[in-house]
Enzyme design. Structure first.
Site: not given
Length: 528
Positions: A25-26, A28, A47, A70, A281, A401
């Site tokens: 984004g800006s 970065e 992302e 970002h 689980h 998971g």
């Protein structure tokens, strides 16, 4: 004088990191300005996909991968990926841009509020430098932290105006640093461990993903052959640490206390290596171990050792310990385990195909060293029973998971392993979580074969609804999705099939194509 940005790129270069995965984004953009020609940027459209590709790449290479996100919003989109990376001990350095220091105090748009807290508890270390001059040291520390035992993701938040500031001359010392971890047992401790195994009347070995991560599979084979001990894979394992074709291989343990304990009955010593003890689980109360059994755990993770509810634990380098242990134990006098019964080959001709039939066809047609990245959660047991995984790094699955790992991870694994064919086996429910990974595969011509098992339902969830006696719930079906149209829209070759011959032809064609391909195959849902 070098800038913070220049020094950081050189630090990355010296540490072998010249590939960056991200969705910038800006905040970065100042870091990416005048991007070095010897680096490459793998762009993802979301992302979560960026961190998934990086995760696959990091696991397959065994090295730290750099992810560029970002601010807070981008980090939030990637949190499912953090969970997978944390649970699989993936070496990730995740960076996020922060607002300029001059405005952080008034909290303008795109400020990463409380940036170091945001990714916790799914990172080993999270940091925002107090001053620009500390950015190179933060990167150096993050690189080493990500790789030191137990490996895992780390997070840096960097104000975007830091990059243009001059670096301190003393920061150049960071360029030549190396940090190593040593985790072998001394001779006395190794002899004592080997003696316990030699005294055992009927030992069993349980292996987890960190054996495969350490590329210690062959050491595990030697150990099992000398002890003449059967080998199970730990429940919910996201990697394959032992050849599925070996006579000592027994399969994947269930993720319930009572069922797991029943399968270990008759064994007096359980050696668990490279896995938590154990990752359950479904709640299935019962004894943690069968009567008369004791347990020894070998792990790279101090937390896994400390939280285990039973047994003794050894924290160290899993690969080095298994190698030394295979040399130290004696040749057992008992008979070797008999090979397990393999399921019969599935019958042809059914429409829609059974998942087992699709897996059998893939096993016959794929190269023997193919890599499978799985997110067809209702067919996990069938995959472990039917697919041939003989080399290290042959199987990957989302360790936390959650869904959304496999499609991007397959792209990352294929980037890391260009000489081996990667096959992504994806359920039609889970495919929607990260389908934009197809665009990245197409843009970089990453030749993954994506196989979508379309049964129109969340199969694993429907099974678990039965386990919980909660069958009368909404939203278990996902009809009306045309994955061929989606794939073609992203630039892939794609085909829809519903018969043995059609699948075999499409799969063979995809294997030879040298470019990313997608096959949507209609399958019948069956209880896992």
């Amino acid at each position: 004088m070098a800038t913070i940005r220049d020094l950081t790129y050189e630090l990355l270069r010296r540490n072998g990191i010249t590939t960056i995965f991200g969705n910038p984004g800006s905040n970065e953009l100042p870091f990416l300005q005048d991007f070095p020609s010897d680096f490459r940027y793998i762009l993802a459209l979301h992302e979560g996909v960026a961190i998934g590709i990086a995760d696959g790449y990091a696991q397959a290479t065994g090295r730290t991968a750099l992810v560029n996100l970002h601010s807070a919003a981008g980090t939030g989109n990637a949190m499912g990926g953090f969970a997978n990376a944390w649970n699989s001990h993936s070496r990730l350095l995740v960076t996020a841009g922060q607002q300029t220091r001059a405005m952080i105090g008034v909290e303008p748009l795109l400020t990463n509020l409380d940036a170091t807290t945001l990714p916790k508890p799914l990172v080993k270390w999270s940091y925002e430098p107090a001053r620009a001059e500390d950015v190179p040291l933060a990167f150096s520390r993050a690189l080493h932290m990500s790789s030191l035992p137990a490996p895992g993701p780390v997070y840096l938040s960097i104000p975007y105006d830091d990059w243009a500031k001059p670096a301190e001359p003393e920061s150049l010392r960071l360029l030549g640093r190396s940090v190593f971890a040593a985790g072998a047992l001394d001779a006395g401790a190794m002899s004592a461990l080997a003696a316990r195994l030699d005294r055992s009347a009927n030992p069993v070995i349980i292996l987890g993903p960190d054996v495969d991560a350490a590329r210690a599979n062959d050491h595990a084979v030697r150990l099992s052959e000398r002890l003449k001990a059967p080998v199970w894979v730990a429940p919910s394992a996201p990697r394959c640490p032992f050849p599925t074709t070996h006579a000592n291989f027994r399969g994947l343990l269930p993720a319930g206390m009572a069922s797991l304990s029943r399968l270990l009955e008759g064994h007096d010593l359980v050696l668990a290596a490279g896995a938590p003890v154990f990752r359950y689980h479904q709640y299935e109360p019962g004894p943690l171990l069968p009567p008369g059994a004791e347990l020894i755990q070998i792990t790279c993770d101090p937390d896994e050792a400390a939280r285990a509810p039973m047994g003794d634990a050894i924290v160290g380098d899993v690969g080095r310990i298994l190698s030394a242990l295979a040399d130290a134990v004696g040749e057992a006098a008992r008979a070797a385990p008999q090979p397990r019964e393999t399921p019969p080959r599935s019958a042809p001709g059914a429409r829609p195909l059974t998942a087992e039939r699709v897996l059998d066809l893939m096993n016959e047609l794929a190269p023997p060293d193919a890599i499978y990245v799985n997110e067809s959660t209702s067919t996990i047991e069938a995959m472990w029973e039917r697919l041939r995984w003989e080399k290290p790094g042959s199987y990957y699955f989302g360790a936390a998971g959650g869904l959304g790992f496999a499609m991007p991870a397959a792209v990352g694994v294929q980037l890391a392993e260009p000489e081996r064919q990667v096959i992504a086996v994806i359920g039609d429910g889970s495919a929607n979580y990260s389908v934009t990974a197809l665009w990245t595969a197409a843009q970089h011509n990453v030749p993954v074969v994506f196989v979508i098992m379309r049964n129109g339902t969340y199969g694993a969830l429907r099974w678990f609804a039965g386990v919980l006696h909660a069958e009368r719930v909404p939203a278990l079906d996902v009809p009306g999705i045309d994955f061929v149209a989606i794939a073609k829209g992203y630039g892939l070759e794609a085909a829809q099939v519903d018969s043995d011959d059609a699948f075999a032809a499409a799969f063979a064609r995809a294997l030879k194509a040298g470019q990313p391909s997608l096959i949507e195959v209609a399958t019948a849902w069956t209880t896992p």
